[in-house]
Design an enzyme around this catalytic site. Structure first.
Site, PDB file in Angstrom:
ATOM      1  N   GLU A 176       0.906  -0.780   0.314  1.00 21.94           N
ATOM      2  CA  GLU A 176      -0.320   0.022   0.238  1.00 21.94           C
ATOM      3  C   GLU A 176       0.686   1.111   0.001  1.00 21.94           C
ATOM      4  O   GLU A 176       1.889   1.547   0.540  1.00 21.94           O
ATOM      5  CB  GLU A 176      -0.733   0.020   0.828  1.00 21.94           C
ATOM      6  N   ASN A 227       6.529   4.904  -0.964  1.00 24.98           N
ATOM      7  CA  ASN A 227       7.923   4.415  -0.796  1.00 24.98           C
ATOM      8  C   ASN A 227       8.535   4.492   0.281  1.00 24.98           C
ATOM      9  O   ASN A 227       9.909   3.903   0.130  1.00 24.98           O
ATOM     10  CB  ASN A 227       9.307   5.274  -2.520  1.00 24.98           C
ATOM     11  N   ARG A 228       7.553   4.075   1.678  1.00 23.63           N
ATOM     12  CA  ARG A 228       7.786   3.811   2.622  1.00 23.63           C
ATOM     13  C   ARG A 228       8.434   5.078   3.123  1.00 23.63           C
ATOM     14  O   ARG A 228       9.503   5.058   3.791  1.00 23.63           O
ATOM     15  CB  ARG A 228       8.495   2.474   2.844  1.00 23.63           C
ATOM     16  N   LEU A 229       9.151   6.567   2.508  1.00 23.85           N
ATOM     17  CA  LEU A 229       9.755   7.549   2.936  1.00 23.85           C
ATOM     18  C   LEU A 229       8.853   8.482   4.054  1.00 23.85           C
ATOM     19  O   LEU A 229       8.657   9.708   2.882  1.00 23.85           O
ATOM     20  CB  LEU A 229      10.582   7.900   1.564  1.00 23.85           C
TER      21      LEU A 229
END
Length: 210
Positions: free
Chosen positions: A13, A195-197
């Site tokens: 997600e 992007n999980r950043l």
């Protein structure tokens, strides 16, 4: 189990709903918390006041459960429970606790660390208890929280007994039930990003200042 593990390992997600920077942050964490709470209410987030309360016992063993936040102001957070419950026992042994709010609809999380140095004032606990529905008051008297029962019928017996006891009477707050006050000393505001950043901004209380 293998299919379930395969499924959850492939779940992805991406977070695209917002960003968090010092440029759009409130000056103090209590104001930022209030703003995000308002945002969650306006967005009709499910179970807005629900949060995870983590405690640690005298042997440094952690435990966690979902509770409802019922009031907050000036970096103090109130919740209500049975003082004889496991969390109540942990708090008596180790007053350090952590609250975590997660609002997936907004892709936001707030983590609040703090210390419980006192129970809520009796007047506050009375006022909150008196505002509860009648059946919830009976439930507070009847539930031997964190104790093992033989079966559901045993609980039903307690409930029926208290309904008879308090029939047509004003139900008082039990002495073993009331509020706790968490005094915050750390906040972490988390906004999901692509992007999980993710964006994370933390406030730490040092010498009375954030």
């Amino acid at each position: 189990m293998g299919q379930v593990n395969q499924h959850i390992s492939q779940l992805r997600e991406d977070f695209m709903k917002g960003e968090l920077s010092e440029n759009n942050l409130s000056k103090t964490p209590d104001l930022q918390f209030e703003q995000w709470m308002k945002d969650a209410i306006d967005a009709k987030v499910n179970e807005v006041p629900a949060c995870n309360l983590a405690t640690v016992d005298k042997n440094n063993k952690p435990s966690a459960r979902i509770i409802y936040l019922r009031e907050f102001s000036n970096n103090e957070f109130y919740f209500y429970t049975n003082y004889d419950s496991r969390k109540g026992q942990h708090i008596a042994e180790n007053p350090n606790v952590c609250l975590t709010f997660f609002w997936p609809e907004l892709e936001r999380q707030i983590r609040i660390e703090g210390v419980i140095t006192q129970k809520a004032e009796a007047e506050k606990s009375d006022a909150y208890f008196n505002a509860r529905p009648q059946d919830s008051k009976i439930g507070a008297w009847s539930s031997p929280q964190s104790r093992v029962l033989n079966n559901r019928e045993e609980l039903n017996t307690f409930i029926e007994g208290n309904k008879t006891k308090f029939n047509n009477q004003e139900i008082p707050r039990p002495e073993f039930w009331g509020g706790y006050v968490i005094k915050a000393n750390y906040y972490e505001f988390w906004q999901g990003r692509k992007n999980r950043l993710h964006d994370r901004i933390a406030f730490t209380l040092e010498n009375g200042n954030w």
